[in-house]
Design an enzyme around this catalytic site. Sequence first.
Site, PDB file in Angstrom:
ATOM      1  N   ARG A 274     -25.229   8.275  12.733  1.00  0.00           N
ATOM      2  CA  ARG A 274     -24.835   8.351  11.401  1.00  0.00           C
ATOM      3  C   ARG A 274     -23.365   7.561  11.464  1.00  0.00           C
ATOM      4  O   ARG A 274     -22.483   7.430  12.326  1.00  0.00           O
ATOM      5  CB  ARG A 274     -24.592   9.707  10.750  1.00  0.00           C
ATOM      6  CG  ARG A 274     -26.084  10.193  10.643  1.00  0.00           C
ATOM      7  CD  ARG A 274     -26.773   9.685   9.398  1.00  0.00           C
ATOM      8  NE  ARG A 274     -28.109  10.417   9.116  1.00  0.00           N
ATOM      9  CZ  ARG A 274     -29.365  10.091  10.119  1.00  0.00           C
ATOM     10  NH1 ARG A 274     -29.191   9.331  11.027  1.00  0.00           N
ATOM     11  NH2 ARG A 274     -30.371  10.670   9.646  1.00  0.00           N
TER      12      ARG A 274
ATOM     13  N   ASP B 126       2.431   0.040  11.935  1.00  0.00           N
ATOM     14  CA  ASP B 126       2.422  -1.578  12.584  1.00  0.00           C
ATOM     15  C   ASP B 126       3.773  -2.412  12.273  1.00  0.00           C
ATOM     16  O   ASP B 126       3.416  -3.516  12.367  1.00  0.00           O
ATOM     17  CB  ASP B 126       1.222  -2.323  11.973  1.00  0.00           C
ATOM     18  CG  ASP B 126       1.403  -2.501  10.552  1.00  0.00           C
ATOM     19  OD1 ASP B 126       2.145  -1.860   9.732  1.00  0.00           O
ATOM     20  OD2 ASP B 126       0.505  -3.307   9.970  1.00  0.00           O
TER      21      ASP B 126
ATOM     22  N   ASP C 233      -0.237   2.350   8.579  1.00  0.00           N
ATOM     23  CA  ASP C 233      -0.490   1.772   9.704  1.00  0.00           C
ATOM     24  C   ASP C 233       0.217   1.560  10.950  1.00  0.00           C
ATOM     25  O   ASP C 233      -0.364   1.517  12.256  1.00  0.00           O
ATOM     26  CB  ASP C 233      -0.857   0.310   9.311  1.00  0.00           C
ATOM     27  CG  ASP C 233      -2.400   0.138   8.471  1.00  0.00           C
ATOM     28  OD1 ASP C 233      -3.410   0.948   8.492  1.00  0.00           O
ATOM     29  OD2 ASP C 233      -2.194  -1.200   7.770  1.00  0.00           O
TER      30      ASP C 233
ATOM     31  N   GLN D 106      -7.544   8.303   3.371  1.00  0.00           N
ATOM     32  CA  GLN D 106      -6.499   8.329   4.600  1.00  0.00           C
ATOM     33  C   GLN D 106      -5.100   8.080   3.914  1.00  0.00           C
ATOM     34  O   GLN D 106      -3.997   8.506   4.655  1.00  0.00           O
ATOM     35  CB  GLN D 106      -6.628   7.427   5.664  1.00  0.00           C
ATOM     36  CG  GLN D 106      -8.051   7.685   6.405  1.00  0.00           C
ATOM     37  CD  GLN D 106      -8.666   6.252   7.066  1.00  0.00           C
ATOM     38  OE1 GLN D 106      -8.294   6.185   8.117  1.00  0.00           O
ATOM     39  NE2 GLN D 106      -9.510   5.412   6.428  1.00  0.00           N
TER      40      GLN D 106
ATOM     41  N   ARG E  48     -17.616  16.477  13.548  1.00  0.00           N
ATOM     42  CA  ARG E  48     -17.932  16.908  14.805  1.00  0.00           C
ATOM     43  C   ARG E  48     -19.079  18.159  14.828  1.00  0.00           C
ATOM     44  O   ARG E  48     -19.895  18.348  15.431  1.00  0.00           O
ATOM     45  CB  ARG E  48     -17.026  17.237  15.900  1.00  0.00           C
ATOM     46  CG  ARG E  48     -17.178  17.446  17.305  1.00  0.00           C
ATOM     47  CD  ARG E  48     -16.108  17.642  18.062  1.00  0.00           C
ATOM     48  NE  ARG E  48     -15.502  16.537  18.453  1.00  0.00           N
ATOM     49  CZ  ARG E  48     -16.273  15.566  19.372  1.00  0.00           C
ATOM     50  NH1 ARG E  48     -16.929  15.706  20.028  1.00  0.00           N
ATOM     51  NH2 ARG E  48     -15.311  14.454  19.706  1.00  0.00           N
TER      52      ARG E  48
ATOM     53  N   GLY F  27     -10.699  13.683  20.643  1.00  0.00           N
ATOM     54  CA  GLY F  27     -11.978  13.523  21.745  1.00  0.00           C
ATOM     55  C   GLY F  27     -12.914  12.554  21.709  1.00  0.00           C
ATOM     56  O   GLY F  27     -13.941  13.038  21.872  1.00  0.00           O
TER      57      GLY F  27
ATOM     58  N   GLY G 240      -7.041   0.376   9.528  1.00  0.00           N
ATOM     59  CA  GLY G 240      -6.413  -0.700  10.429  1.00  0.00           C
ATOM     60  C   GLY G 240      -6.878  -1.785  10.657  1.00  0.00           C
ATOM     61  O   GLY G 240      -7.655  -2.169  11.438  1.00  0.00           O
ATOM     62  N   ARG G 241      -6.475  -2.856   9.733  1.00  0.00           N
ATOM     63  CA  ARG G 241      -7.143  -4.237   9.606  1.00  0.00           C
ATOM     64  C   ARG G 241      -6.523  -5.001  10.857  1.00  0.00           C
ATOM     65  O   ARG G 241      -7.164  -5.572  11.337  1.00  0.00           O
ATOM     66  CB  ARG G 241      -6.621  -5.009   8.285  1.00  0.00           C
ATOM     67  CG  ARG G 241      -7.594  -4.412   7.201  1.00  0.00           C
ATOM     68  CD  ARG G 241      -6.991  -5.490   5.961  1.00  0.00           C
ATOM     69  NE  ARG G 241      -5.886  -4.865   5.492  1.00  0.00           N
ATOM     70  CZ  ARG G 241      -5.289  -5.568   4.588  1.00  0.00           C
ATOM     71  NH1 ARG G 241      -5.751  -6.811   3.967  1.00  0.00           N
ATOM     72  NH2 ARG G 241      -4.067  -5.185   4.255  1.00  0.00           N
TER      73      ARG G 241
ATOM     74  N   GLY H 106       0.819  -1.329   0.006  1.00  0.00           N
ATOM     75  CA  GLY H 106       0.003   0.202  -0.157  1.00  0.00           C
ATOM     76  C   GLY H 106       0.866   1.275  -0.078  1.00  0.00           C
ATOM     77  O   GLY H 106       1.886   1.308   0.680  1.00  0.00           O
TER      78      GLY H 106
ATOM     79  N   ARG I 161       0.540  -5.210  -5.845  1.00  0.00           N
ATOM     80  CA  ARG I 161       0.677  -6.480  -4.851  1.00  0.00           C
ATOM     81  C   ARG I 161       1.367  -7.605  -6.025  1.00  0.00           C
ATOM     82  O   ARG I 161       0.960  -7.493  -7.162  1.00  0.00           O
ATOM     83  CB  ARG I 161      -0.554  -6.915  -4.535  1.00  0.00           C
ATOM     84  CG  ARG I 161      -1.566  -5.631  -3.675  1.00  0.00           C
ATOM     85  CD  ARG I 161      -0.780  -5.644  -2.489  1.00  0.00           C
ATOM     86  NE  ARG I 161      -1.684  -4.640  -1.597  1.00  0.00           N
ATOM     87  CZ  ARG I 161      -1.561  -4.063  -0.550  1.00  0.00           C
ATOM     88  NH1 ARG I 161      -0.378  -4.767   0.171  1.00  0.00           N
ATOM     89  NH2 ARG I 161      -2.113  -3.253   0.110  1.00  0.00           N
TER      90      ARG I 161
ATOM     91  N   GLY J  56       5.558  -2.074   3.851  1.00  0.00           N
ATOM     92  CA  GLY J  56       5.398  -2.755   4.767  1.00  0.00           C
ATOM     93  C   GLY J  56       5.901  -4.156   5.135  1.00  0.00           C
ATOM     94  O   GLY J  56       6.694  -4.444   4.642  1.00  0.00           O
ATOM     95  N   ASP J  57       5.144  -4.802   5.977  1.00  0.00           N
ATOM     96  CA  ASP J  57       5.836  -6.216   6.345  1.00  0.00           C
ATOM     97  C   ASP J  57       5.962  -7.298   5.116  1.00  0.00           C
ATOM     98  O   ASP J  57       6.799  -8.233   4.953  1.00  0.00           O
ATOM     99  CB  ASP J  57       4.944  -7.040   7.625  1.00  0.00           C
ATOM    100  CG  ASP J  57       3.383  -6.970   7.439  1.00  0.00           C
ATOM    101  OD1 ASP J  57       3.018  -6.521   6.169  1.00  0.00           O
ATOM    102  OD2 ASP J  57       2.885  -7.408   8.327  1.00  0.00           O
TER     103      ASP J  57
ATOM    104  N   THR K 149       4.239   2.821   5.621  1.00  0.00           N
ATOM    105  CA  THR K 149       2.916   2.157   5.731  1.00  0.00           C
ATOM    106  C   THR K 149       2.254   3.254   6.820  1.00  0.00           C
ATOM    107  O   THR K 149       2.645   3.514   7.862  1.00  0.00           O
ATOM    108  CB  THR K 149       2.640   0.683   6.072  1.00  0.00           C
ATOM    109  OG1 THR K 149       1.406   0.483   6.807  1.00  0.00           O
ATOM    110  CG2 THR K 149       3.558   0.470   7.414  1.00  0.00           C
TER     111      THR K 149
END
Length: 319
Positions: free
Chosen positions: A243, A129, A127, A251, A154, A185, A170-171, A11, A72, A102-103, A125
């Site tokens: 909602r 992670d 994430d 993101q 908000r 918040g 965030g899988r 990604g 991929r 990433g990994d 990445t």
Amino acid sequence: MKRIGVLTSGGDSPGMNAAVRAVVRKAIYHDVEVYGVFHGYAGLIEGQIEKLELGSVGDIIHRGGTKLYTARCPEFKTIEGQKKGIEQLKKHGIEGLVVIGGDGSYMGAKKLTEHGFPCVGVPGTIDNDIPGTDFTIGFDTALNTVIDAIDKIRDTATSHERTYVIEVMGRHAGDIALWSGLAGGAETILIPEVNYDMDDVVARLNRGHDRGKKHSIIIVAEGVGSGVEFGKKIEEATSLETRVSVLGHIQRGGSPTAFDRVLASRLGAFAVELILQGKGGRCVGIQSNQLVDHDILEILDRKHTVDQSMYQLSQELSI
């Protein structure tokens, strides 16, 4: 070593371009040629490799995504696919490779190192992670994108006196949800690393409503489940108008923050230093603002964890 390669895989994340730029310019500074591998490991197998000059990476430090593109590549998980990639590396005289991703990307770098091609992984990445580093390239930018969305939602939640469920990426890792929820918040944060109690979530909302609170924000990491389904459960359990906003791939994009540009520049340049020393099977990171490197096998064997004290703090501040 006179010729190295660089690729981005998996990604995309904001700051990858800054990392590519750092790799190219650091190498050229040391009189080393750099070849870009386009479309990740898939491009490596197909020989999509071009020499990069100083001008090749000009004017990209502020751009999101990756100039080298990414894809991929299930084929590279096979011995046959890895051998095809090695043939292309030999064909172009490449002696070492910097892999940004990433990994999954790290696993490819590990395999190439085992075949005799020194590789160094750079954590790219959103994430956040990857073990062995406090931050990964792109996390800060994604975090700020989410926070901006939370602030805007908000305003609407306040105006209409509604409960909003916001699903973020965030899988398997809850960092985006945890950090954005704490910064934004949020009343409740749900992450894959911590089991949640639906009764507790409902009780929080009801307590807030009973004391006159007119709106609430709930952050759900996608690894916990569907934000849409969770929103339905909330509305059924509380009768509060609810909602749902699924932020999705917004993101991943956008101009990287100053933090991510600096982080990417430091990590990309450090990776080149290791490659030029002939070190393979390593991955770079930053801990306590100091550059570090680890054995890539060690990192792949470790499990990412979130800061439990931050999660506890989010619970305490959202009473």
